[in-house]
Design a protein around this motif. Structure first.
Motif, PDB file in Angstrom:
ATOM      1  N   GLY A  49       0.895  -1.187   0.355  1.00 34.86           N
ATOM      2  CA  GLY A  49       0.066   0.124  -0.322  1.00 34.86           C
ATOM      3  C   GLY A  49       0.898   1.599   0.419  1.00 34.86           C
ATOM      4  N   GLU A  50       2.199   0.508   0.404  1.00 31.61           N
ATOM      5  CA  GLU A  50       2.816   2.222   0.100  1.00 31.61           C
ATOM      6  C   GLU A  50       3.343   3.090  -1.018  1.00 31.61           C
ATOM      7  N   GLN A  51       3.487   3.774  -1.385  1.00 34.64           N
ATOM      8  CA  GLN A  51       3.698   4.480  -2.910  1.00 34.64           C
ATOM      9  C   GLN A  51       4.987   4.627  -3.288  1.00 34.64           C
ATOM     10  N   ALA A  61       1.942   2.483  -6.083  1.00 37.25           N
ATOM     11  CA  ALA A  61       1.404   1.781  -4.885  1.00 37.25           C
ATOM     12  C   ALA A  61       2.338   0.347  -4.509  1.00 37.25           C
ATOM     13  N   ALA A  62       2.697  -0.053  -4.044  1.00 35.51           N
ATOM     14  CA  ALA A  62       3.467  -1.985  -3.331  1.00 35.51           C
ATOM     15  C   ALA A  62       1.703  -2.224  -4.010  1.00 35.51           C
ATOM     16  N   SER A  63       1.430  -3.081  -4.744  1.00 35.97           N
ATOM     17  CA  SER A  63       0.119  -4.327  -4.104  1.00 35.97           C
ATOM     18  C   SER A  63       0.779  -5.421  -2.851  1.00 35.97           C
ATOM     19  N   HIS A  78       1.374  -1.189  -8.847  1.00 33.31           N
ATOM     20  CA  HIS A  78      -0.125  -1.580  -9.413  1.00 33.31           C
ATOM     21  C   HIS A  78      -0.498   0.547  -9.202  1.00 33.31           C
ATOM     22  N   THR A  79      -1.208   0.623 -10.382  1.00 32.87           N
ATOM     23  CA  THR A  79      -1.414   2.190 -10.785  1.00 32.87           C
ATOM     24  C   THR A  79      -2.189   3.154  -9.706  1.00 32.87           C
TER      25      THR A  79
END
Length: 492
Positions: A49-51, A61-63, A78-79
């Protein structure tokens, strides 16, 4: 030779400038896996979830959890983009740039004062039904004049449109073809129609505006017994009018240069695109003009362009440009962010933000002076934005129809494509330049090997001046010349 780069101190990813092996230490982290050239690796642990930050900006952001030294790509990020947005104008100060030294280029000065960098004869069909006749007219004429002394070439620019179109779609086709007729690189234009198409010749002429009648001819194929014979005769008249044109020196500020990228890779935003951005800044400093298009490849970086608008009115134009193109996607029930392409991803570009932040490097750092919608021609010196898609053929056609005499086209994957104006292909990596000499005009990949931007900019300006003065680009040498008209409407 540098093996990696951290583009901005705020970044939490680095980029491989060459292939890296698992277990190597890169930017003070041990790599957990092999990293291909142009691809990203984590400089530290990045939580789910981090950018993800590259160019000092968010590219997604990290998936999932990404550990330091891991490959960062489509499998674990992901975008963050979604739909149309509201924007606030936060104007940034125009940067102080090194004093630019202008120079002369040798061009053809047209009757209306425009500068052309080619003196060519063009056959322009009003409708796709006469494409083969247009090509035949050129073939027969060139067989009669194998040397074509006094002109730089004779070409037919075919397309599939001009009939079974309605409304704005039809009007765009007519307008772009009219822009070609009056383009300064054209020393003489033969407009070839069939006679029953909805792109009617009488309306075409009535809406053409001011044009040089001595350099323009019109022919309706259904009105003559032999349209090839008649077309060749009209080309003879145009040839007589054009063959004595001579180049004369003018300041390089007379040039309008289109900026485009295609087949981008992970080095595009590190080498070729920022180099072209420096060229754009150079042109603005000497009073010249550059034009950037590919609106979908501004998504995710549009705020950077908006905040460089020269004033609030221009800012609103950029907002309209960007959100208008998003609405175009929505009207057709298509995802706004269906990008990057498979080739882009293979080259190391993960999300549209990643691609856009690299693509917009071509705009440099100067002010956005104006925004051009469909059919508008350049009127403002400096950096302009042009409405248009990312498609290579359509975008280059749009740039030339807006008045650009040539286009700088950066590429990491390579393409043989060229438009109806000289299309200077600039490789992002040296391997491509060496492997595809029949595609590439200029190698920007040496920047990744340590050559300075200042040195490469001087060389690029030299090349642009030479091309403007008559040096052929690779697309011209191999006769890669095409147009593509942006179609948005129904077909009857």
């Amino acid at each position: 030779m540098r093996k990696t780069i951290i583009i901005n101190p705020l970044d939490n990813v680095g980029v491989a400038l060459t292939k890296l092996a698992k277990g190597e230490t890169a930017e003070n982290v041990v790599l957990c896996e092999d990293i291909e050239k142009g691809h990203k690796f984590a400089l530290r642990n990045i939580a789910e979830g981090e950018q993800v930050i590259k160019y000092g900006e968010v590219i997604g952001a990290a998936s999932q959890q990404i550990n330091a030294g891991s490959h960062v790509h489509t499998h674990n990020m992901h975008t963050c983009l979604d739909g149309t947005l509201e924007y606030t104008f936060n104007k940034v100060a125009k940067p102080e740039l090194p004093k630019a030294v202008s120079r002369n280029v040798n061009v053809y000065v047209r009757k209306n004062g425009d500068a052309g960098i080619r003196n060519e004869l063009w056959v322009i069909p009003t409708v796709g039904c006469v494409n083969s006749q247009a090509r035949r007219i050129v073939k027969v004429f060139c067989e009669k004049h194998p040397e074509l002394s006094g002109v730089d070439g004779c070409h037919a620019f075919t397309h599939p449109y001009g009939c079974s179109q309605i409304g704005e779609d039809h009007e765009r086709t007519r307008l772009l073809l009219q822009r070609m007729v009056k383009h300064p690189n054209c020393g003489g234009a033969l407009v070839l129609g069939l006679g029953c198409e909805n792109n009617r010749m009488d309306v075409f002429k009535d809406t053409l505006g001011e044009y040089d009648e001595s350099r323009t001819r019109f022919l309706i194929a259904q009105d003559v017994p032999d349209e090839v014979e008649a077309g060749v005769q009209l080309l003879e008249e145009l040839y007589e009018a054009a063959k004595n044109d001579k180049r004369e020196p003018k300041d390089i500020s007379c040039l309008k240069v289109g900026l485009k990228c295609g087949g981008s890779d992970g080095l595009s935003g590190i080498t070729a695109n920022p180099l072209v951005g420096r060229f754009s800044d150079y042109m603005a400093e000497v009073g010249g003009t550059t034009v950037l298009t590919e609106v979908p490849e501004m998504f995710g970086a549009e705020h950077l362009l908006m905040n460089r608008a020269k004033d609030a009115e221009t800012f609103e134009k950029v907002v309209h440009l960007v959100n208008g193109f998003k609405e175009y996607y929505k009207r057709h029930d298509q995802p706004v962010y269906e990008n990057p392409s498979p080739g882009n991803k293979a080259g190391g570009i993960t999300t549209l933000e990643d691609k856009s932040l690299g693509c917009t490097q071509k705009s440099g750092t100067g002010e956005v002076c104006d925004v051009l919608m469909e059919g508008n021609c350049v009127v403002e010196h400096g950096l302009n934005l042009l409405n248009g898609p990312g498609n290579d053929m359509v975008a280059v056609t749009d740039l030339a129809c807006a008045g650009c005499q040539l286009v700088l086209f950066t590429t990491g994957r390579g393409t043989p494509f060229g438009g109806f104006v000289p299309t200077v292909k600039i490789s992002t990596n040296t391997e491509l330049s060496q492997r595809k000499k029949n595609w590439i005009d200029f190698d920007a990949g040496t920047i990744a090997q340590g050559e300075s931007f200042e040195s490469k900019l001087d060389s690029l300006v030299d090349l642009v001046a030479a091309v403007a003065g008559g040096q052929k680009t690779v697309n011209e040498i191999y006769d890669s010349r095409d147009i593509a008209i942006f179609k948005t409407g129904v077909t009857l």
